[in-house]
Design an enzyme around this catalytic site. Structure first.
Site, PDB file in Angstrom:
ATOM      1  N   GLU A 151     -15.180 -17.876  44.681  1.00 13.87           N
ATOM      2  CA  GLU A 151     -16.505 -18.371  44.287  1.00 13.87           C
ATOM      3  C   GLU A 151     -16.447 -19.781  43.723  1.00 13.87           C
ATOM      4  OE1 GLU A 151     -18.419 -15.510  41.762  1.00 13.87           O
ATOM      5  OE2 GLU A 151     -18.385 -13.938  43.265  1.00 13.87           O
ATOM      6  N   GLU A 171     -15.477  -8.888  47.324  1.00 20.72           N
ATOM      7  CA  GLU A 171     -15.966  -8.418  46.024  1.00 20.72           C
ATOM      8  C   GLU A 171     -17.260  -7.681  46.270  1.00 20.72           C
ATOM      9  OE1 GLU A 171     -15.147 -11.224  42.892  1.00 20.72           O
ATOM     10  OE2 GLU A 171     -17.002 -10.656  41.888  1.00 20.72           O
TER      11      GLU A 171
END
Length: 845
Positions: free
Chosen positions: A442, A517
């Site tokens: 991210e 995720e």
């Protein structure tokens, strides 16, 4: 090599590990055989920001040989200076409300025998948090800023053979930032390594298997040999292959590789690539994780001067865009969990027995893969994964050039990213468990095409046998910009809505996709709310498993997503265990806004919630994401994942508990997790109906209109019309006694082997009493020590080292060990006012 295309060239990889193993009668870790633990007998002193909030000025020249150390603390490594706390309400919840910021100095006195003169002497750090600077005898040796990476320092130029030496280490976490609790200190193991001047380089072997059949495997071993002498040498490189067992004992010799001879210039290095064919190879897989060791010997003038051991495994990996992931030719769906590196009450200090306990629980649940979120793991994690049969997504960074925090990895990225990637890959590229490299998570610059390619290419240069991925929380941006084209696997964090679009895009139609995720469901073990999922009085979260932040979803929703896109490789759930810090949704960390970088409306909504949280300052200091709580007690979700990931194992689990005296005559919804496909619920013997789950759509059975009556709630679950599994919960009596159970009955007296003892608060019938929170006091008789206690309550400010702790919803944990070098046994006792106590005896091996 590997291929992610329709041609599907077989990928093979092998293994080296940071394994500690027995070579004949000598215990050594992976690498040079003359290696010894350097963990014991250190001195420690803390400066800068202190645990109580005061500031202590750092004196100059703390590396000096003549320093007065009389007031320094004596300790053994691994050591996390922050885990003792105290928890402080004014500190940030995202890093656990623990005082981890500070400056720490470590010093160690040691002697290297005069007989070792002429050898090369190194110190290997498995990890030191953070900004490590190393000194020997007052001389600066070197630095390694990234606290998660392993690194080596050469002590030889400043070493005094036959005399006392002083190694000093300065660590600085004041100039380091984190989004979770990172720990502080020399929190992983340290090793002293001795070699001859001509030796195998640090992480200097790379084992690959370019062809594998049932009958034979080609084994190639690349060996980098260094010559630290001032004259040229002719070095002979030989490598033998052995089987090794789960306890790292060398077993049968199974082959030898072709001998190589290298001409190495003074202070130079050369590489030798040797090969052989291993007949009837035993493959490494999840059920039978067979391993071998390549034992490399370097000879000069007919004398063996260095022996280097490389554990490895033989297996093939294939990643396909339509048929999923294949291990040794068989499809394996990734049932993975993400995990931060702390060990709950033990903090960041690595402990193998604690880590193994976690992995055993995950394995029992059906987990087959681990994501090292979001940094290089401890070597012990990979060693255990190799032995226990886990696949590992091995991750490098949480930030690149653009930081999420002022002093996170961004401050050293330009200078250090290549060295850190090289260190990660070279250390881990021989572990059979490692099957995917990840360049980040991210990161704000995830759309940067050039940077993505640069990082991926560095990893490919160091290891061309495994695919490269990245965890995208802006997968549309990463794909749209073209950055994801540099990757072999598309890692998607949460946002799967556009998956059909990318499945037909010619740029990505043949790129496998993995849920790097997923879910982010939040809950508190044993807490159930009927009017709201969140209770801002207790700062707990309902355990009906339907609460999650805006970017997340329930396990059921993710299971449906996986069923909708069956070509996905699988998922990594956020998270396997609760962890210190990041107590979302009671977390005012502004980096949460990054999850909605492309959605202004969501950002605005979250900004308002964060502002509200900052005013209320929640006491939450650990996460709610875990399938298992911080103490290692399974939450209800554990049985959801177990039911889905192990469909052939009979499972039935009822929630909630059945102690609701204040709700007599009111509705209490009842949910059941089961690996069956239908079930019938009974309340005090009366059927409340039989319900069935539709495959790919339903992942729990629900009776949402049950009117509470005390007594017995029973479910009978069926599979294909036959009784499959049952579960019963009962209204209990009052709390009356404590019940104790240890995870082991024997322990080593090595000061690090741990026993985890669970204490249940029960009624007179032995049933655990929910919502019971009596204060439990622990003591030990005999040659044992209490290390820590915990109860899984994310809001508890009781120090982990306390020997007194309230139970949380009927459970509390005590962690114990034997005193070093003691014999016999010790007895752990638990007492609570008005309750019958409990005890258990642990034998010392």
């Amino acid at each position: 090599m590997f291929s992610i295309s329709k041609s599907l060239v077989v990928v093979l990889c092998l293994i080296m590990g940071s394994s500690v193993f027995s070579q004949q009668a000598v215990i050594k870790r992976m690498g040079s055989t003359d290696t010894q633990s350097f963990d014991d007998n250190w001195l420690f002193s803390r400066y800068g920001s202190l645990a109580d909030g005061l500031v202590k000025e750092e004196p100059k020249n703390l590396e000096a040989v003549s320093l007065n150390e009389s007031n320094w603390e004596k300790l053994n490594l691994p050591h996390d200076w922050a885990i003792k706390g105290p928890f402080r309400i004014e500190l940030r919840g995202e890093t656990g409300k623990l005082p981890w910021k500070g400056i720490g100095w470590y010093r160690k006195h040691f002697t290297v025998p005069a007989s070792d003169s002429g050898k090369q002497i190194f110190v290997d750090f498995d990890g030191a948090m953070a900004n490590a600077k190393i000194y020997l005898n007052g001389n600066y040796v070197g630095t390694w800023p990234f606290g998660y990476n392993s690194f080596r320092m050469n002590l030889t130029p400043f070493l005094k053979f036959g005399q006392e030496n002083i190694l000093a280490v300065r660590l600085d976490t004041e100039n380091w930032d984190s989004r979770w609790y990172p720990g502080a200190g020399i929190y992983r193991h340290v090793w002293l390594v001795k070699t001859s001047p001509v030796h195998v380089a640090h992480w200097g072997t790379f084992v690959t298997t370019p062809n594998i059949t049932k009958e034979a495997a080609d084994i190639k071993v690349l060996v980098n040999v260094q010559n630290a002498s001032n004259k040229s040498v002719k070095a002979v490189v030989t490598t033998d292959l052995y089987e090794i067992d789960i306890n790292d004992n060398l077993k049968a010799k199974v082959g030898s590789l072709i001998t190589s001879t290298l001409d190495i210039k003074a202070n130079g290095s050369e590489e030798a690539e040797t090969h052989s064919v291993l007949n009837n190879p035993k493959l490494w897989d999840l059920k039978t994780p067979n391993r071998y060791v390549a034992q490399t010997k370097i000879s000069v003038d007919g004398k063996v001067v260095d022996t280097y051991n490389t554990p490895f495994g033989i297996r093939t990996i294939e990643f396909t865009p339509r048929n999923g992931f294949l291990l040794n030719g068989k499809r394996v769906e990734i049932f993975g969990t993400c995990n931060h590196h702390d060990l709950g009450a033990l903090g960041a200090a690595i402990n193998t027995s604690a880590l193994k306990r976690q992995l055993v629980m995950l394995k029992e649940m059906g987990c087959n893969s681990l994501r090292t979120s979001h940094n290089p793991p401890a070597p012990e994690l990979l060693e255990l994964a190799d032995k226990m049969g886990f696949l590992v997504w091995d991750e490098a960074f949480d930030a690149w050039r653009i930081g999420k925090k002022k002093f996170d990895y961004n401050v050293i990225f330009d200078e250090w990213h290549e060295r850190d990637l090289m260190a990660l890959v070279r250390r881990d590229r021989n572990n059979p468990s490692v099957f995917i490299w990840s360049i980040g998570n991210e990161v704000p610059d995830q759309q940067n095409v050039k940077l993505t390619k640069e990082l991926a290419d560095i990893m490919r240069r160091e290891d061309p046998t495994r695919p490269i991925s990245n965890g995208y929380n802006d997968p549309d941006g990463g794909r749209g910009s073209g950055a994801a084209m540099a990757l072999d696997i598309m890692g998607v964090n949460y946002f799967f809505d556009q998956q059909p679009k990318w499945d037909v895009d010619p740029r990505y139609a043949n790129k496998p996709t993995l849920g790097s995720e997923t879910a982010s469901t939040v809950s508190s073990r044993g807490e159930y709310f009927f009017d709201d999922k969140f209770d801002k009085k207790s700062w707990q979260i309902s355990s009906y498993d339907d609460a999650f932040p805006g970017w997340g979803c329930s396990p059921d929703t993710q299971f449906r997503t996986n069923a909708k896109y069956p070509h996905l490789l699988g998922e990594y759930v956020w998270t396997g265990f609760d962890y210190l810090g990041e107590p979302t949704p009671y977390n005012s960390d502004e980096t949460n806004l990054l999850n909605f970088r492309t959605d202004p409306s969501k950002q605005k909504e979250l900004e308002a919630k964060l502002a509200e949280l900052q005013k209320s300052n929640p006491p939450s200091r650990s996460s709610y994401f875990g399938i298992i709580d911080l103490a290692g007690f399974p939450k209800d979700r554990y049985y959801s994942y177990r039911s889905h990931w192990r469909p052939d194992v009979p499972t039935a689990h009822i929630l909630p508990h059945w102690n609701w005296s204040e709700r007599v005559g009111k509705v209490v919804p009842v949910h059941v997790y089961t690996s069956g496909n239908e079930g019938e619920l009974f309340l005090n013997g009366k059927s409340l109906g039989r319900k069935k789950m539709e495959a790919g759509k339903d992942f729990r059975l629900t009776w949402d209109n049950v009117v509470y009556t005390p007594g017995e709630l029973k479910v009978v679950c069926y599979k294909n019309g036959k009784v499959w599994a049952t579960d019963i919960v009962k209204t209990t009596g009052r709390e009356a006694k404590l019940k104790m159970a240890a995870d082991r009955t024997e322990v080593l007296a090595d000061d690090v082997d741990l026993v985890f003892v669970t204490v249940d608060v029960t009624d007179n019938s032995g049933l655990v009493v929910p919502r019971s929170n009596p204060l439990v006091k622990f003591s030990i008789e005999g040659a044992g020590e209490i290390v820590a206690t915990d109860n899984g309550d994310a809001t508890s400010f009781v120090p982990f080292q306390s020997t007194e702790r309230p139970a949380f919803n009927g459970k509390v944990l005590v962690i114990v060990k034997a005193k070093k070098d003691q014999k016999g046994q010790f007895t752990v006792k638990a007492e609570s006012a008005g309750l019958q106590g409990a005890s258990t005896t642990i034998r010392i091996k």
